[in-house]
Scaffold this motif. Structure first.
Motif, PDB file in Angstrom:
ATOM      1  N   GLU A 119       0.843  -1.190   0.000  1.00  0.00           N
ATOM      2  CA  GLU A 119       0.000   0.000   0.000  1.00  0.00           C
ATOM      3  C   GLU A 119       0.883   1.247   0.000  1.00  0.00           C
ATOM      4  OE1 GLU A 119      -3.331  -0.001  -0.299  1.00  0.00           O
ATOM      5  OE2 GLU A 119      -3.095  -2.154  -0.529  1.00  0.00           O
ATOM      6  N   PRO A 120       0.327   2.395  -0.383  1.00  0.00           N
ATOM      7  CA  PRO A 120       1.111   3.636  -0.356  1.00  0.00           C
ATOM      8  C   PRO A 120       1.650   3.921   1.046  1.00  0.00           C
ATOM      9  CG  PRO A 120      -0.959   3.968  -1.514  1.00  0.00           C
ATOM     10  CD  PRO A 120      -1.011   2.606  -0.906  1.00  0.00           C
ATOM     11  N   ALA A 121       2.890   4.390   1.097  1.00  0.00           N
ATOM     12  CA  ALA A 121       3.512   4.703   2.383  1.00  0.00           C
ATOM     13  C   ALA A 121       3.178   6.120   2.845  1.00  0.00           C
ATOM     14  CB  ALA A 121       5.031   4.534   2.278  1.00  0.00           C
ATOM     15  N   SER A 122       2.653   6.939   1.952  1.00  0.00           N
ATOM     16  CA  SER A 122       2.330   8.322   2.287  1.00  0.00           C
ATOM     17  C   SER A 122       0.879   8.611   1.907  1.00  0.00           C
ATOM     18  CB  SER A 122       3.276   9.261   1.529  1.00  0.00           C
ATOM     19  OG  SER A 122       3.137   9.077   0.137  1.00  0.00           O
ATOM     20  N   ASP A 123       0.431   9.827   2.222  1.00  0.00           N
ATOM     21  CA  ASP A 123      -0.924  10.232   1.843  1.00  0.00           C
ATOM     22  C   ASP A 123      -1.065  10.189   0.328  1.00  0.00           C
ATOM     23  OD1 ASP A 123      -1.568  10.657   4.483  1.00  0.00           O
ATOM     24  OD2 ASP A 123      -1.100  12.794   4.419  1.00  0.00           O
ATOM     25  N   LEU A 126      -1.493  -1.855 -10.072  1.00  0.00           N
ATOM     26  CA  LEU A 126      -0.105  -1.524 -10.370  1.00  0.00           C
ATOM     27  C   LEU A 126       0.405  -0.427  -9.442  1.00  0.00           C
ATOM     28  CD1 LEU A 126      -0.396  -1.294 -14.279  1.00  0.00           C
ATOM     29  CD2 LEU A 126       0.403  -3.251 -12.924  1.00  0.00           C
ATOM     30  N   ARG A 127       1.697  -0.472  -9.165  1.00  0.00           N
ATOM     31  CA  ARG A 127       2.404   0.575  -8.415  1.00  0.00           C
ATOM     32  C   ARG A 127       3.624   0.941  -9.245  1.00  0.00           C
ATOM     33  NH1 ARG A 127       6.923   1.270  -5.590  1.00  0.00           N
ATOM     34  NH2 ARG A 127       6.891   2.561  -3.734  1.00  0.00           N
ATOM     35  N   ILE A 128       3.610   2.147  -9.813  1.00  0.00           N
ATOM     36  CA  ILE A 128       4.688   2.558 -10.701  1.00  0.00           C
ATOM     37  C   ILE A 128       5.444   3.713 -10.050  1.00  0.00           C
ATOM     38  CG2 ILE A 128       5.270   3.361 -13.023  1.00  0.00           C
ATOM     39  CD1 ILE A 128       2.637   2.053 -13.931  1.00  0.00           C
ATOM     40  N   PRO A 129       6.716   3.493  -9.673  1.00  0.00           N
ATOM     41  CA  PRO A 129       7.506   4.558  -9.041  1.00  0.00           C
ATOM     42  C   PRO A 129       7.628   5.763  -9.978  1.00  0.00           C
ATOM     43  CG  PRO A 129       8.688   2.458  -9.023  1.00  0.00           C
ATOM     44  CD  PRO A 129       7.482   2.270  -9.873  1.00  0.00           C
ATOM     45  N   TRP A 130       7.701   6.951  -9.406  1.00  0.00           N
ATOM     46  CA  TRP A 130       7.788   8.163 -10.212  1.00  0.00           C
ATOM     47  C   TRP A 130       9.024   8.172 -11.107  1.00  0.00           C
ATOM     48  CZ3 TRP A 130       3.565  10.433 -11.149  1.00  0.00           C
ATOM     49  CH2 TRP A 130       2.551  10.508 -10.193  1.00  0.00           C
ATOM     50  N   SER A 172      -2.096   9.063  -6.613  1.00  0.00           N
ATOM     51  CA  SER A 172      -0.685   9.470  -6.591  1.00  0.00           C
ATOM     52  C   SER A 172      -0.247   9.648  -5.142  1.00  0.00           C
ATOM     53  CB  SER A 172      -0.465  10.754  -7.394  1.00  0.00           C
ATOM     54  OG  SER A 172      -1.131  11.842  -6.798  1.00  0.00           O
ATOM     55  N   ALA A 173       0.899   9.083  -4.843  1.00  0.00           N
ATOM     56  CA  ALA A 173       1.528   9.226  -3.529  1.00  0.00           C
ATOM     57  C   ALA A 173       2.927   9.783  -3.770  1.00  0.00           C
ATOM     58  CB  ALA A 173       1.591   7.877  -2.816  1.00  0.00           C
ATOM     59  N   ARG A 174       3.599  10.134  -2.723  1.00  0.00           N
ATOM     60  CA  ARG A 174       4.944  10.687  -2.853  1.00  0.00           C
ATOM     61  C   ARG A 174       5.869   9.734  -3.595  1.00  0.00           C
ATOM     62  NH1 ARG A 174       7.644  10.047   1.747  1.00  0.00           N
ATOM     63  NH2 ARG A 174       5.783  10.650   2.859  1.00  0.00           N
ATOM     64  N   GLU A 175       5.699   8.430  -3.383  1.00  0.00           N
ATOM     65  CA  GLU A 175       6.644   7.449  -3.925  1.00  0.00           C
ATOM     66  C   GLU A 175       6.233   6.848  -5.276  1.00  0.00           C
ATOM     67  OE1 GLU A 175       3.759   5.189  -1.297  1.00  0.00           O
ATOM     68  OE2 GLU A 175       4.782   7.111  -1.180  1.00  0.00           O
ATOM     69  N   ALA A 176       4.945   6.897  -5.640  1.00  0.00           N
ATOM     70  CA  ALA A 176       4.533   6.175  -6.847  1.00  0.00           C
ATOM     71  C   ALA A 176       3.141   6.601  -7.320  1.00  0.00           C
ATOM     72  CB  ALA A 176       4.532   4.674  -6.579  1.00  0.00           C
ATOM     73  N   LEU A 177       2.843   6.180  -8.543  1.00  0.00           N
ATOM     74  CA  LEU A 177       1.512   6.282  -9.117  1.00  0.00           C
ATOM     75  C   LEU A 177       0.866   4.910  -8.983  1.00  0.00           C
ATOM     76  CD1 LEU A 177      -0.577   7.924 -10.818  1.00  0.00           C
ATOM     77  CD2 LEU A 177       0.567   7.003 -12.847  1.00  0.00           C
ATOM     78  N   PHE A 178      -0.343   4.856  -8.446  1.00  0.00           N
ATOM     79  CA  PHE A 178      -1.065   3.601  -8.253  1.00  0.00           C
ATOM     80  C   PHE A 178      -2.236   3.565  -9.228  1.00  0.00           C
ATOM     81  CE2 PHE A 178       1.220   4.403  -4.399  1.00  0.00           C
ATOM     82  CZ  PHE A 178       1.622   3.154  -3.973  1.00  0.00           C
ATOM     83  N   ILE A 179      -2.405   2.432  -9.907  1.00  0.00           N
ATOM     84  CA  ILE A 179      -3.467   2.274 -10.897  1.00  0.00           C
ATOM     85  C   ILE A 179      -4.209   0.973 -10.599  1.00  0.00           C
ATOM     86  CG2 ILE A 179      -4.024   2.190 -13.350  1.00  0.00           C
ATOM     87  CD1 ILE A 179      -1.155   3.263 -13.866  1.00  0.00           C
TER      88      ILE A 179
END
Length: 145
Positions: A49-53, A100-104, A80-87
């Protein structure tokens, strides 16, 4: 009516239902290949899961296109989170479309004016180069503009 006729009617409807389900699953899997989603799965399948808001695109209410033929009208949710785009895809289309979790660092942003208005072009994966087009409204909701 004889019992054999009733059983055949039930069997007929069971076959129709099973056929519809198989066709839906095949259509979802085919869309995964056509849109490029399938090429992203190996490296970017969401495992945490996203580590940030997060900022969210909303509840599946917008048109997103991927590659040339991948149309997802109201079927994708972007976060969108600080670490990645989630789809993620809506549940009826989840077959062939794991989240999917795609790092920026693997995302490239661009923009283009089209006949339908301004679109943000997002290139997913440095190696895969799958393009996604989103509206200005979705880009704002994700904090991309």
């Amino acid at each position: 009516m004889p019992a054999i006729i009733l059983d055949l009617q039930h069997l007929h409807w069971a076959i129709v239902l099973a056929t519809c389900i198989v066709l839906w699953l095949l259509a979802s899997l085919t869309m995964s290949f056509v849109s490029g989603w399938h090429t992203l799965i190996d490296r970017f399948r969401k495992r945490e899961e996203p580590a940030s808001d997060t900022l969210d695109s909303g509840a599946f209410s917008h048109l997103i296109t991927m590659s040339t033929l991948g149309f997802y009208p109201g079927l994708l949710r972007l976060s969108s989170a600080r670490e990645a785009l989630f789809i993620s895809a809506a549940l009826p289309c989840r077959f062939g479309h794991p989240p999917l979790r795609i790092p920026w660092s693997e995302v490239k942003l661009g923009e283009r004016q089209t006949l339908l208005g301004w679109r943000m072009i997002i290139t997913l994966g440095i190696e895969e180069r799958v393009t996604m087009r989103i509206t200005a409204r979705v880009a704002r909701q994700l904090g991309l503009i």
